[in-house]
Design an enzyme around this catalytic site. Structure first.
Site, short mmCIF file in Angstrom:
data_model
loop_
_atom_site.label_atom_id
_atom_site.label_comp_id
_atom_site.label_asym_id
_atom_site.label_seq_id
_atom_site.Cartn_x
_atom_site.Cartn_y
_atom_site.Cartn_z
N ASP A 44 9.18 -69.03 9.79
CA ASP A 44 9.04 -69.97 10.92
C ASP A 44 10.38 -70.15 11.62
O ASP A 44 10.46 -70.19 12.86
CB ASP A 44 8.57 -71.34 10.41
CG ASP A 44 7.12 -71.31 9.96
OD1 ASP A 44 6.36 -70.46 10.45
OD2 ASP A 44 6.75 -72.14 9.11
N PHE A 91 7.48 -75.52 14.59
CA PHE A 91 8.53 -76.40 14.07
C PHE A 91 7.96 -77.47 13.15
O PHE A 91 8.62 -77.88 12.20
CB PHE A 91 9.46 -76.95 15.16
CG PHE A 91 8.88 -77.96 16.12
CD1 PHE A 91 8.44 -79.19 15.70
CD2 PHE A 91 8.83 -77.67 17.49
CE1 PHE A 91 7.94 -80.13 16.59
CE2 PHE A 91 8.33 -78.61 18.39
CZ PHE A 91 7.89 -79.84 17.93
N ASN A 104 11.55 -79.46 -14.50
CA ASN A 104 10.58 -79.13 -15.54
C ASN A 104 11.18 -78.20 -16.57
O ASN A 104 11.05 -78.41 -17.77
CB ASN A 104 9.39 -78.40 -14.91
CG ASN A 104 8.18 -79.28 -14.83
OD1 ASN A 104 7.58 -79.60 -15.83
ND2 ASN A 104 7.86 -79.71 -13.63
N ASP A 116 8.62 -81.01 -25.45
CA ASP A 116 7.81 -80.98 -24.23
C ASP A 116 8.01 -82.28 -23.47
O ASP A 116 8.75 -83.16 -23.91
CB ASP A 116 6.32 -80.79 -24.58
CG ASP A 116 5.60 -80.04 -23.46
OD1 ASP A 116 5.99 -80.21 -22.30
OD2 ASP A 116 4.66 -79.31 -23.75
N ASN A 166 1.29 -82.74 -16.42
CA ASN A 166 2.30 -81.91 -15.78
C ASN A 166 1.65 -80.73 -15.07
O ASN A 166 1.99 -80.39 -13.94
CB ASN A 166 3.26 -81.41 -16.87
CG ASN A 166 4.62 -81.09 -16.35
OD1 ASN A 166 4.92 -81.36 -15.19
ND2 ASN A 166 5.44 -80.50 -17.18
N THR A 185 0.26 -79.71 -6.26
CA THR A 185 1.27 -79.29 -5.29
C THR A 185 0.88 -77.96 -4.66
O THR A 185 0.99 -77.76 -3.45
CB THR A 185 2.64 -79.15 -5.98
OG1 THR A 185 2.90 -80.36 -6.70
CG2 THR A 185 3.73 -78.90 -4.98
N THR A 241 4.40 -86.35 -11.39
CA THR A 241 5.63 -85.79 -11.96
C THR A 241 6.65 -86.90 -12.20
O THR A 241 7.31 -86.94 -13.24
CB THR A 241 6.25 -84.75 -11.01
OG1 THR A 241 5.30 -83.71 -10.82
CG2 THR A 241 7.52 -84.19 -11.57
N THR A 245 9.34 -89.34 -19.99
CA THR A 245 9.99 -88.38 -20.89
C THR A 245 11.44 -88.78 -21.15
O THR A 245 11.88 -88.84 -22.29
CB THR A 245 9.95 -86.98 -20.28
OG1 THR A 245 8.60 -86.66 -19.95
CG2 THR A 245 10.50 -85.95 -21.23
N HIS A 293 14.07 -91.72 3.88
CA HIS A 293 15.46 -91.65 3.45
C HIS A 293 15.60 -91.47 1.95
O HIS A 293 16.31 -90.57 1.51
CB HIS A 293 16.31 -92.81 3.96
CG HIS A 293 17.73 -92.56 3.62
ND1 HIS A 293 18.51 -91.68 4.33
CD2 HIS A 293 18.45 -92.91 2.54
CE1 HIS A 293 19.67 -91.53 3.72
NE2 HIS A 293 19.66 -92.27 2.63
N TYR A 301 17.31 -88.21 -0.87
CA TYR A 301 18.08 -88.36 -2.11
C TYR A 301 17.31 -87.87 -3.32
O TYR A 301 17.90 -87.48 -4.32
CB TYR A 301 18.59 -89.79 -2.26
CG TYR A 301 19.79 -89.96 -1.38
CD1 TYR A 301 21.03 -89.51 -1.80
CD2 TYR A 301 19.68 -90.45 -0.09
CE1 TYR A 301 22.12 -89.55 -0.97
CE2 TYR A 301 20.77 -90.51 0.75
CZ TYR A 301 21.99 -90.06 0.30
OH TYR A 301 23.07 -90.08 1.12
N SER A 332 27.04 -80.39 -11.10
CA SER A 332 27.83 -80.94 -12.20
C SER A 332 27.80 -80.01 -13.40
O SER A 332 28.84 -79.72 -14.00
CB SER A 332 27.28 -82.31 -12.62
OG SER A 332 27.29 -83.18 -11.53
N SER A 355 31.57 -92.52 -14.34
CA SER A 355 31.55 -92.88 -12.92
C SER A 355 30.49 -92.07 -12.19
O SER A 355 29.88 -92.53 -11.22
CB SER A 355 32.93 -92.64 -12.30
OG SER A 355 33.26 -91.28 -12.39
N HIS A 397 23.23 -81.68 11.59
CA HIS A 397 23.60 -82.54 10.45
C HIS A 397 22.67 -82.34 9.26
O HIS A 397 23.11 -82.09 8.15
CB HIS A 397 23.61 -84.02 10.84
CG HIS A 397 23.39 -84.93 9.66
ND1 HIS A 397 24.34 -85.09 8.67
CD2 HIS A 397 22.33 -85.69 9.28
CE1 HIS A 397 23.86 -85.91 7.74
NE2 HIS A 397 22.65 -86.29 8.08
#
Ligand code: HEM
Ligand SMILES: [Cu+2]
Lengths: 130, 668
Positions: free
Chosen positions: B75, B102, B123, B134, B141, B148, B203, B210, B283, B287, B298, B314, B418
């Site tokens: 697309d 779009f 998962n 599990d 699950n 989905t 989920t 879990t 919003h 996240y 990480s 932290s 952005h």
């Protein structure tokens, strides 16, 4: 914190704990009490909506209070929320839920109030479109 | 009989969707024929389709996500091609088709590519990192995954049967109301998103349970690996935000189906309430995507710097901080709607504050690398690429969070730049890094480094060439979603952007080549020990691929980075810890419930879209019957005998002992 292969074990654990039949009866007792209280509150809200004993503009407030009480009853009697130490997760989850619901409701009311306030009256918009 | 469905729903007069659809259908039929001819069907059914193993479901989620990523990318190529030529001209896509492209692109990329990829990695990795066998609800699950897939299927059906929404990825009323969008496009959107949304919510429930309830003995919260922490935060956000989405879309559905007036212009409806509610989900949704991405970075950065994550505490705090504050910023998506100075200022400030949490994380990653012995593997390259791109991407966000600036930039190409900056170079880079990083764990062989690095370099160059010009045209006044234009200054920039897409096509080609080459050369890339990267967390204890039960004996965690300590000790003493006592393991039985439920959900969705009411009732009955059958089954588990466990684990220990004896460590 113990480890389990999967969640069905969680249920087994509960079952094992409440295994004895008199405990089952005790469970039944709390459910029954919860049912009575919940029904009472439901009837009360229908009554509040119809009665004239309460100052009319106060009715929504009364209904909201009854609704909050209803939620409390559900949490305590049906979802077994207690202050016991093994219930920390549930209490935290409830606190998180309340915080988010509070933020979204408070924020939405605040935002929509300002939006509506800043909207031009409908007639003026119509006139501009002419 | 067939509601609104008739032959006119098939776009015989529009060659592009028709040919695309025909190719996809042929490919699918071809794949099916191959599977049947080779006799793979029983294997697929028993081992994959009905599987409730979190690792298999994770792999299927990732596969779905990758396929949808490809579809969304196609697309994107179409849109860039259109804007490259539609200067003083109509281009090759008529407006009603461009609008569908779009809309489908945004919907697919966020909900059917990024979300399945994030959830797929969650998962696969989270139970392994927590040292357990599990998730809390294995069959649920599988239901989540297949629901989905149903959503993704419905979106793709819209390509050939009917049409997709023309409203953008968030169907703003009044345009999305029946009056202005009388076709089935918005209905496809609504039911696809609602059905997959239920899967996502399940989920969320599954993983919060879990992570809170099922961890290896001794794995306290503060010993949980960072990726598991971010998965927890992301799932908490799912629990809090997805019901808002469901309710909002349900209201729009009532408007469209039953003549309600929640968001209409007339009869007291208020369209602004829709923007408000959809962003109260929207919003947090960004996240939900980016927190697990941070978790992946990480793990990768700490592993390939050979150091524990700097400022672990932290990092946890910043994650939870973002988790809560992300519910206090949503108005920044509609500063221009007119809530006024006070409200805008408050939300502008809260939005800028959320960047502080992200800033903390950036420093943590930098300090993790500082003084480390960095190995420049492909996952590490993606992570370092992210560190450079995300700083500027976040800064453009902070710029947009300043209301006066946003009044100029809102809905411009600057905004488009952005969010691609943060989603592509933040989330997608992380997902590719994560796939690269955990691939050996999933399949037992590493991916080819050369092709991986080529993918990375073409991607990052292609990314900059594609999206930086969008900032420029945005500042030059170009709004988003233009089917054609006649401003000369924009033309060149848009053509450069299209060149960028060409580079990204090369990158995608390299990625596919990497998968193929690695598969062919899987013997020489084999991961024998189960710890190909010199890892630090529990998933590297077990073999690659792990046995169904993950760990022969649950690890007894006594430390943060427990596996790392264990490994160092083994090296010092040149021997493994004592052989544990093996016991029989109880595992959940596979179940077709998820697949059958999703089958009926697809029928229900399709029937609702086309107003075929009897079919909807059939679907509902089928779904309910599936649930009843599942509830009545009486043997939910099976046993793996202790001997078998012992045998498999001794093989693993032998491989590790071999390393200790020979001192041969082939760590990349
Ligand atoms: C670092 C802090 C961030 C800040 C301060 C920020 C700020 C903003 C603002 C103010 C807007 C609205 C602009 C407008 O509509 O005029 C926006 C849009 C958007 N942002 Fe961010 N953002 C940040 C990070 C992210 C991240 C991490 C993601 C995704 C992972 C993201 C995804 C999006 C999306 C998808 C949109 C636009 C959606 C649409 O209108 O269709 N942002 N951002
Ligand atoms: Cu936002």
């Amino acid at each position: 914190m113990t480890a389990h292969a999967h969640g069905d074990d969680l249920e087994h654990e509960e079952d094992d704990r409440g295994g004895a039949s008199d405990e089952h009866m005790a469970h039944l007792g709390t459910y029954a009490l919860g049912l009575v209280l919940a029904t009472g509150l439901t009837i009360a809200s229908f009554w509040v909506a119809k009665t004239h004993l309460i100052y009319d503009p106060g009715v929504p407030m009364a209904l909201a209070t009854l609704a909050v009480a209803q939620m409390g009853i559900h949490l305590v009697f049906f979802l077994h929320l207690t202050t016991a130490p093994d219930n920390t997760n549930n209490i935290l989850a409830l606190a998180f839920g309340l915080l988010i619901v509070g933020l979204v409701i408070f924020g939405s009311v605040w935002i929509m109030d300002h939006l509506n306030h800043n909207m031009m009256p409908m007639q003026q918009i119509m006139q501009m479109q002419r | 009989m067939l509601g609104k469905l008739s032959w006119s729903a098939i776009p015989f007069d529009q060659p592009i969707p028709l040919i695309a659809g025909a190719v996809v259908v042929l490919l699918m039929l071809g794949a099916l024929a191959l599977v049947l001819a080779k006799g793979w069907m029983p294997y697929l059914w028993k081992e994959w389709i009905t599987s409730v193993d979190h690792k298999r479901l994770g792999i299927m989620y990732v596969l779905l996500g990758l396929l949808m990523l490809l579809r969304g990318f196609i697309d994107a190529i179409m849109m860039r091609a259109q804007q490259a030529v539609a200067y003083h001209a109509q281009g090759y896509l008529p407006p009603e088709h461009y609008n569908q492209v779009f809309s489908a692109h945004g919907t697919i990329m966020v909900l059917f590519a990024a979300m399945p990829l994030v959830i797929g990695l969650m998962n696969f990795v989270v139970p392994l990192q927590l040292g357990v066998r599990d998730v809390a609800f294995p069959t649920l699950n599988s239901v989540s995954f297949w629901l989905t897939a149903t959503g993704a299927l419905l979106v793709n059906i819209s390509l050939v049967v009917g049409e997709f929404a023309r409203t953008g990825w968030l169907p703003y009323p009044p345009l999305s109301e029946l009056r202005y969008s009388p076709g089935v496009g918005v209905d496809y959107y609504l039911w696809a998103v609602q059905i997959s949304g239920i899967g996502t919510l399940l989920t969320g429930i599954n993983f919060v349970t879990t992570i809170l309830k099922i961890r290896a003995p001794g794995m306290t919260y503060m010993r949980m690996p960072m990726f598991s922490w971010t998965a927890l935060a992301s799932c908490l956000l799912i629990l809090a935000a997805f019901p808002v989405l469901t309710a909002t879309l349900a209201m729009l559905t009532l408007d469209r189906y039953l003549g309600f007036h929640f968001f209409t212009n007339e009869a007291g409806g208020n369209a602004m309430m829709f923007m408000n509610l959809i962003w109260a989900w929207g919003h947090p949704e960004v996240y939900i995507l980016v927190l697990p991405a941070f978790g992946i970075y990480s793990e990768v950065i700490s592993t390939f710097s050979g150091k524990p994550l700097f400022g672990y505490r932290s990092m946890v705090a910043a994650t939870l901080f973002i988790c809560v504050v992300s519910f206090m910023t949503w108005l920044h998506h509609f500063f221009t709607m007119g809530a006024g100075g006070d409200v805008n200022a408050a939300f502008g400030i809260s939005t800028s504050i959320i960047a502080v949490g992200t800033g903390v994380k950036i420093y943590n990653w930098l300090f993790t690398m500082y003084g480390g012995r960095i190995r420049f593997t492909t996952p590490m390259l993606w992570s370092m690429g992210f560190l450079t791109t995300f700083i500027t991407g976040g800064l453009t966000g902070v710029l947009l969070a300043v209301p006066p600036a946003d009044f100029i930039l809102h809905n411009s190409m600057f905004l488009v730049a952005h969010f691609h900056h943060v989603i592509v170079a933040g989330v997608v880079f992380a997902l590719l890094a994560g796939i690269e990083f955990w691939w050996p764990k999933a399949f037992g062989y590493r991916l080819h480094e050369g092709w991986g690095k080529a993918t990375f370099w073409f991607s990052i160059v292609g990314f900059y060439v594609t999206f930086m010009p969008m900032y420029v045209v945005g500042i030059l006044g170009m709004t988003r979603r233009l089917q054609h234009y006649d401003v000369a200054e924009w033309h060149w920039w848009l053509q450069i952007s299209s060149v960028g897409v060409l580079i990204l096509i090369v990158a995608a080609g390299c990625q596919v080549a990497q998968l193929l080459v690695s598969y062919i050369r899987r013997e020489e890339l084999k991961d024998i020990t189960g710890d190909p990267w010199n890892g630090r967390t529990l998933e590297w204890v077990t073999t690659s691929p792990p046995p169904v039960y993950n760990f022969a004996v649950l690890p007894q965690v006594i430390d943060t980075e427990y596996y790392w300590e264990l490994k160092q000790r083994a090296f010092e003493q040149a021997r493994l810890s004592e052989e544990p006592k093996y016991e029989a393991i109880e595992m959940p039985r596979n179940s077709p419930t998820g697949f059958v439920c999703a089958f009926f959900a697809t029928i229900i969705g399709f029937a609702l879209i086309w107003h075929i009411w009897w079919l909807m009732i059939v679907g509902l009955i089928g779904a309910y019957a599936t649930f009843v059958v599942f509830a009545w089954r009486d043997v939910p588990e099976y046993m793996i005998p202790a001997d078998e466990v012992a045998q498999q684990d001794r093989a693993r220990r032998a491989a590790r002992q071999h390393i200790l004896n020979t001192g041969e460590v082939a760590w990349q």
